[in-house]
Design a protein around this motif. Sequence first.
Motif, PDB file in Angstrom:
ATOM      1  N   ALA A  17      -9.893 -11.412  -8.150  1.00 43.42           N
ATOM      2  CA  ALA A  17     -10.323 -12.472  -9.062  1.00 43.42           C
ATOM      3  C   ALA A  17     -11.742 -12.225  -9.553  1.00 43.42           C
ATOM      4  O   ALA A  17     -12.041 -12.339 -10.747  1.00 43.42           O
ATOM      5  N   ILE A  18     -12.596 -11.837  -8.601  1.00 42.72           N
ATOM      6  CA  ILE A  18     -13.996 -11.594  -8.977  1.00 42.72           C
ATOM      7  C   ILE A  18     -14.081 -10.455 -10.003  1.00 42.72           C
ATOM      8  O   ILE A  18     -14.702 -10.602 -11.054  1.00 42.72           O
ATOM      9  N   LEU A  19     -13.451  -9.366  -9.676  1.00 38.78           N
ATOM     10  CA  LEU A  19     -13.565  -8.192 -10.542  1.00 38.78           C
ATOM     11  C   LEU A  19     -12.936  -8.455 -11.905  1.00 38.78           C
ATOM     12  O   LEU A  19     -13.379  -7.920 -12.919  1.00 38.78           O
ATOM     13  N   GLU A  20     -11.925  -9.285 -11.908  1.00 35.86           N
ATOM     14  CA  GLU A  20     -11.290  -9.651 -13.173  1.00 35.86           C
ATOM     15  C   GLU A  20     -12.296 -10.423 -14.053  1.00 35.86           C
ATOM     16  O   GLU A  20     -12.401 -10.160 -15.251  1.00 35.86           O
ATOM     17  N   GLN A  21     -13.058 -11.284 -13.441  1.00 31.91           N
ATOM     18  CA  GLN A  21     -14.098 -12.014 -14.172  1.00 31.91           C
ATOM     19  C   GLN A  21     -15.105 -11.031 -14.768  1.00 31.91           C
ATOM     20  O   GLN A  21     -15.506 -11.134 -15.919  1.00 31.91           O
ATOM     21  N   VAL A  22     -15.522 -10.079 -13.918  1.00 26.71           N
ATOM     22  CA  VAL A  22     -16.526  -9.107 -14.357  1.00 26.71           C
ATOM     23  C   VAL A  22     -15.976  -8.287 -15.533  1.00 26.71           C
ATOM     24  O   VAL A  22     -16.679  -8.055 -16.526  1.00 26.71           O
ATOM     25  N   ARG A  23     -14.714  -7.900 -15.421  1.00 27.70           N
ATOM     26  CA  ARG A  23     -14.112  -7.115 -16.496  1.00 27.70           C
ATOM     27  C   ARG A  23     -14.120  -7.899 -17.806  1.00 27.70           C
ATOM     28  O   ARG A  23     -14.431  -7.385 -18.871  1.00 27.70           O
ATOM     29  N   LYS A  24     -13.782  -9.158 -17.689  1.00 28.85           N
ATOM     30  CA  LYS A  24     -13.777 -10.008 -18.880  1.00 28.85           C
ATOM     31  C   LYS A  24     -15.154 -10.032 -19.523  1.00 28.85           C
ATOM     32  O   LYS A  24     -15.287  -9.964 -20.735  1.00 28.85           O
ATOM     33  N   GLU A  25     -16.162 -10.140 -18.655  1.00 30.48           N
ATOM     34  CA  GLU A  25     -17.517 -10.176 -19.214  1.00 30.48           C
ATOM     35  C   GLU A  25     -17.823  -8.860 -19.912  1.00 30.48           C
ATOM     36  O   GLU A  25     -18.426  -8.826 -20.970  1.00 30.48           O
ATOM     37  N   ARG A  26     -17.396  -7.756 -19.330  1.00 32.02           N
ATOM     38  CA  ARG A  26     -17.628  -6.450 -19.944  1.00 32.02           C
ATOM     39  C   ARG A  26     -16.948  -6.371 -21.303  1.00 32.02           C
ATOM     40  O   ARG A  26     -17.465  -5.758 -22.225  1.00 32.02           O
ATOM     41  N   ASP A  27     -15.807  -7.000 -21.357  1.00 33.90           N
ATOM     42  CA  ASP A  27     -15.089  -6.995 -22.630  1.00 33.90           C
ATOM     43  C   ASP A  27     -15.719  -7.936 -23.647  1.00 33.90           C
ATOM     44  O   ASP A  27     -15.287  -7.999 -24.786  1.00 33.90           O
ATOM     45  N   GLY A  28     -16.683  -8.697 -23.183  1.00 32.91           N
ATOM     46  CA  GLY A  28     -17.396  -9.552 -24.114  1.00 32.91           C
ATOM     47  C   GLY A  28     -16.968 -11.011 -24.070  1.00 32.91           C
ATOM     48  O   GLY A  28     -17.364 -11.801 -24.912  1.00 32.91           O
ATOM     49  N   GLU A  29     -16.174 -11.348 -23.098  1.00 33.30           N
ATOM     50  CA  GLU A  29     -15.790 -12.758 -22.997  1.00 33.30           C
ATOM     51  C   GLU A  29     -16.845 -13.518 -22.211  1.00 33.30           C
ATOM     52  O   GLU A  29     -17.522 -12.966 -21.360  1.00 33.30           O
ATOM     53  N   ALA A  30     -16.908 -14.807 -22.496  1.00 31.61           N
ATOM     54  CA  ALA A  30     -17.839 -15.636 -21.734  1.00 31.61           C
ATOM     55  C   ALA A  30     -17.163 -16.057 -20.444  1.00 31.61           C
ATOM     56  O   ALA A  30     -15.976 -16.408 -20.449  1.00 31.61           O
ATOM     57  N   GLU A  32     -17.617 -17.958 -16.364  1.00 30.69           N
ATOM     58  CA  GLU A  32     -18.429 -18.818 -15.498  1.00 30.69           C
ATOM     59  C   GLU A  32     -19.040 -17.929 -14.432  1.00 30.69           C
ATOM     60  O   GLU A  32     -18.384 -17.550 -13.474  1.00 30.69           O
ATOM     61  N   ARG A  33     -20.280 -17.574 -14.590  1.00 26.34           N
ATOM     62  CA  ARG A  33     -20.882 -16.580 -13.698  1.00 26.34           C
ATOM     63  C   ARG A  33     -20.965 -17.059 -12.256  1.00 26.34           C
ATOM     64  O   ARG A  33     -20.893 -16.241 -11.334  1.00 26.34           O
ATOM     65  N   GLU A  34     -21.117 -18.383 -12.110  1.00 23.30           N
ATOM     66  CA  GLU A  34     -21.201 -18.926 -10.740  1.00 23.30           C
ATOM     67  C   GLU A  34     -20.015 -18.480  -9.909  1.00 23.30           C
ATOM     68  O   GLU A  34     -20.131 -18.219  -8.722  1.00 23.30           O
ATOM     69  N   LEU A  35     -18.853 -18.383 -10.558  1.00 23.52           N
ATOM     70  CA  LEU A  35     -17.639 -18.019  -9.843  1.00 23.52           C
ATOM     71  C   LEU A  35     -17.711 -16.610  -9.264  1.00 23.52           C
ATOM     72  O   LEU A  35     -16.977 -16.267  -8.358  1.00 23.52           O
ATOM     73  N   VAL A  36     -18.552 -15.819  -9.823  1.00 18.54           N
ATOM     74  CA  VAL A  36     -18.730 -14.469  -9.278  1.00 18.54           C
ATOM     75  C   VAL A  36     -19.882 -14.446  -8.283  1.00 18.54           C
ATOM     76  O   VAL A  36     -19.793 -13.881  -7.199  1.00 18.54           O
ATOM     77  N   VAL A  37     -20.947 -15.089  -8.662  1.00 17.49           N
ATOM     78  CA  VAL A  37     -22.166 -15.007  -7.857  1.00 17.49           C
ATOM     79  C   VAL A  37     -21.966 -15.631  -6.467  1.00 17.49           C
ATOM     80  O   VAL A  37     -22.290 -15.013  -5.452  1.00 17.49           O
ATOM     81  N   LYS A  38     -21.385 -16.834  -6.450  1.00 21.51           N
ATOM     82  CA  LYS A  38     -21.305 -17.565  -5.176  1.00 21.51           C
ATOM     83  C   LYS A  38     -20.516 -16.809  -4.103  1.00 21.51           C
ATOM     84  O   LYS A  38     -21.015 -16.630  -2.988  1.00 21.51           O
ATOM     85  N   PRO A  39     -19.306 -16.383  -4.410  1.00 23.78           N
ATOM     86  CA  PRO A  39     -18.553 -15.692  -3.345  1.00 23.78           C
ATOM     87  C   PRO A  39     -19.261 -14.450  -2.838  1.00 23.78           C
ATOM     88  O   PRO A  39     -19.267 -14.164  -1.636  1.00 23.78           O
ATOM     89  N   ILE A  40     -19.882 -13.732  -3.746  1.00 25.29           N
ATOM     90  CA  ILE A  40     -20.556 -12.511  -3.301  1.00 25.29           C
ATOM     91  C   ILE A  40     -21.726 -12.858  -2.404  1.00 25.29           C
ATOM     92  O   ILE A  40     -21.949 -12.234  -1.364  1.00 25.29           O
ATOM     93  N   GLU A  41     -22.452 -13.889  -2.763  1.00 22.97           N
ATOM     94  CA  GLU A  41     -23.569 -14.342  -1.922  1.00 22.97           C
ATOM     95  C   GLU A  41     -23.083 -14.671  -0.517  1.00 22.97           C
ATOM     96  O   GLU A  41     -23.717 -14.296   0.472  1.00 22.97           O
ATOM     97  N   SER A  42     -21.955 -15.346  -0.459  1.00 23.44           N
ATOM     98  CA  SER A  42     -21.457 -15.729   0.854  1.00 23.44           C
ATOM     99  C   SER A  42     -21.072 -14.516   1.683  1.00 23.44           C
ATOM    100  O   SER A  42     -21.213 -14.496   2.891  1.00 23.44           O
ATOM    101  N   MET A  43     -20.569 -13.480   0.979  1.00 23.78           N
ATOM    102  CA  MET A  43     -20.228 -12.260   1.721  1.00 23.78           C
ATOM    103  C   MET A  43     -21.481 -11.582   2.267  1.00 23.78           C
ATOM    104  O   MET A  43     -21.475 -11.014   3.357  1.00 23.78           O
ATOM    105  N   VAL A  44     -22.546 -11.649   1.492  1.00 24.98           N
ATOM    106  CA  VAL A  44     -23.799 -11.058   1.968  1.00 24.98           C
ATOM    107  C   VAL A  44     -24.237 -11.756   3.242  1.00 24.98           C
ATOM    108  O   VAL A  44     -24.685 -11.133   4.200  1.00 24.98           O
ATOM    109  N   LYS A  45     -24.043 -13.084   3.237  1.00 23.32           N
ATOM    110  CA  LYS A  45     -24.498 -13.850   4.395  1.00 23.32           C
ATOM    111  C   LYS A  45     -23.675 -13.548   5.633  1.00 23.32           C
ATOM    112  O   LYS A  45     -24.085 -13.826   6.751  1.00 23.32           O
ATOM    113  N   LEU A  46     -22.517 -12.984   5.444  1.00 25.20           N
ATOM    114  CA  LEU A  46     -21.668 -12.655   6.584  1.00 25.20           C
ATOM    115  C   LEU A  46     -22.149 -11.380   7.303  1.00 25.20           C
ATOM    116  O   LEU A  46     -21.358 -10.571   7.746  1.00 25.20           O
TER     117      LEU A  46
END
Lengths: 668, 239
Positions: A17-30, A32-46
Amino acid sequence: MWRDKVLAPLKDRLVYAILEQVRKERDGEAIERELVVKPIESMVKLGLERNKPLAVYSETIELPYIAALHEYYAAETTNFLAQNAVPDYYSHAETRMAEESARAVLFLDTSSEPRVTAALTDIFVTAHLPALQGEVIPLVAAMVADSSSESHAAKALARGYALLARVPGAFDSVQDALGAFVVERGLAALDKLGDEPASNPRKYVEALLEHYAAFRTVVDTAFAGSGQFSLVLDKAMREIVNAKPKTNAGSSGGASSLPPAAELLAKYCDMVLRKSSKSQLEDAELSKVLDSVMEVFQYLEDKDVFQKFYSQMLAKRLIQSLSVSDDAESAMISRLKKAAGYEYTSKLQKMFQDMTLSDELNASFATAVEKTGMDIGGVAFSFKVLTKGSWPLSSPSTPFVQPPELDKLIKRFEAFYKNQHSGRELFWLPELTKGELRTAYLAKNHDLIVTNYQMAILCLFNRGTVFSVAEIGKLVGLESKVLMRNVASLVKVKLLSLVADAGDTAVSQAEPKAEAKAKTEAKTEAETDDAAASSSAKPSKGKKGKGKKRAPIKLNSSTKLEVNLNFSNKRIRVKVLSSLIRDSTEERAATVRGVSEERMFFLQAAVVRLMKARKKMAHSVLVGEVCEIAAARFKPRVALIKKAIEQLIDKGYLARVQGEKGMYEYLA
Amino acid sequence: MGLLGRMRRKRQATKAANAAAAKEVEAALAARKAREARDAAFARAKASDAGTPAEAVMDELGPGAVEALCEAIGIAPASADALVMCHTMGVARMGYISKTEFEAGMVSLAASSLDDLAVAISRRKAQLAASTSGFAALYEYAFAFAKEEPRKKIVDLASACAMLELVMSMRSESDRKRTDAFVAFLTSDSCTARALNHDQWSSWLDFIDEIAPDLSNWEDDGPYPVLFSEYVAHASRGE
């Protein structure tokens, strides 16, 4: 708990799901960045494992993220390159890389930065390296052609440079190609000049500097002044400057196989530093020109050849008082000294000093003459005393008897000089001397500017009216070849005329009352030669013009000559100097010969000095060190060094060590 | 016992001394015989000088005699054997052999007559060819021997080439072939040298020993004289 119970089962879906969001952004779609940032942050905290705090993060999201990056752009870049030109790709890659770096900063942990950067380099540069490298030279060519640093090519090149700079070693092949390109272009530029530099060395220097400047701009602006590329440029320039001309080996006088640069550069200096009626350079301008000469000089390998030609031309300028100014001369000498060292310019300096000393000497002699009422025959004078060994002059090639009109002056001066400097000896060089005679037998009095030899010949006619060539020779003492040349030039300007054999020898009372203003050079011995280069062009042309109309003047030893009483000339001052001109190709050949002799001598001296200090040396070491010693003067071929060694072996200074291959020993 | 022992020892000593003395006499006799034989050999060789100007110098064989000497012992005057003979005798000047040189050579070769000489020379030649240092000494001698005058430092190209072929004829077939090629270069138009100096001469032996026949380990900037660079360039052009 969180890791094992929640993350593990959801991991694949979450990451997708995360990478799909990123791909969309690369393709130029807008998105919700929070949806990517938050989960990754939580993984860092692990970061549970102590020694590898980011293990979960790295494994779960970082690696897939980078893999996705690769996947996405592998196709993207290939497509782009297929459809667009490389320079466009440069800017495309630049923007995309900037985007991805920013995205990584936003989404990923800071620890991922180097990995992302490396991945980007791989994707955008390394993967397409040959294509990117291949475009550099065409862009350089385009940039050089355009010349404005704001050109499209310049910008593209700067981008390309920045891209390639990310990959270590990416420039290696580019460097070689650039070097070859610079050399090729440079040689082509010189080739285009054809034979022009021979008569106008300025063209040569200008072409070189223009070439250099163009590529300097490329290196400075597009290649960020890279030291690596500056070296490439310097090396290429050295190659161009020291290249031998490809063609006309036969026509340019087989005597020399030397590259023309050193001679041309010296000629250019002479052109600039010589007084001329045409255009005198302003001080600032002159200084700029001299700087430009030095720029070429630094690339010159044959510094000894330059020195040789320069000192000859300097000698002429000084002796004939043809220098633009003392300041200009010393400015050039000090530049040379700075670039090539004290020893290189010591003789030039000495020559220059001799001039000042001579001026002082003349002044003090004049004072002495005035004070003591010395009889010097009523002539004005100017002596130049030159130090033997510092000047490239040869001793006179013919015996000569000074005219009695000058006799007293010369004797007095010699006495005066020896009184001041006991133990020094004076040798006269009448070949380099010119004088002025004022005629007193004509309606209009002319000042004749003549050589010392011509003066002596003319002065004879103060004592008689008709002389045969043989008689003149006997009285003046000149060797017949020199005599003929000087007599011929006097006849040519019609100061003397042939006496018709049958004709009555009209007795003329006219006396060319000579008021000789003799400029006489003396020196404490000498070596090479002199040619009045300044006046060489005009008289020789005149000769040809007249030769067509009139039968050539035939002189032989029994030809009788008298003063032409009907001599007339528009000018009051008449130059008759032409016989000073020596064959310039002959002179040049002598110079070249001199250079190769000096080189051999220099190499032998260097070998002996080294061997004397070390007693025993290996061939390769010896050759290497001799090269180093010679570098400031010229670049010796190994074969030449070997010749020097052989000659020393032959003379018994060195020997090969028995049983040790390639070793020499010094024989005391 | 003591006395007896002493006497025995004394007797033995005397016996030994006598034996030594006898040997000395024998050796002296042999030496004299050998000297006489050598003198005879020299005289025989000298006899061939009759009728030539060298006859006047009694202690020296002139060109005529030297040639006759070679003929007498069955070697060609311009051959490796003759060179070996002169080398062994330490002949200083080509075509002239002094009596001292002749005798020194005979002693060194352990020959007492002209008949021995031929055999001894071919034995010595084989020894020299087999020994590196021996051949080097012969090679070195050959240059001095080829000089027109001892004072001169160079040997003109024709003599040098002839001598090179002569001395190298003692070497292997491959060495001889290489020397032929070198000589062909020296006598060709692409060679600018008109004579060889000592360094160039001795470098050829080094060249043969050190440089591979296919020239694969040749370095142009190496310690060989420039003449060899020219040779290698010539050879690699396949001329």
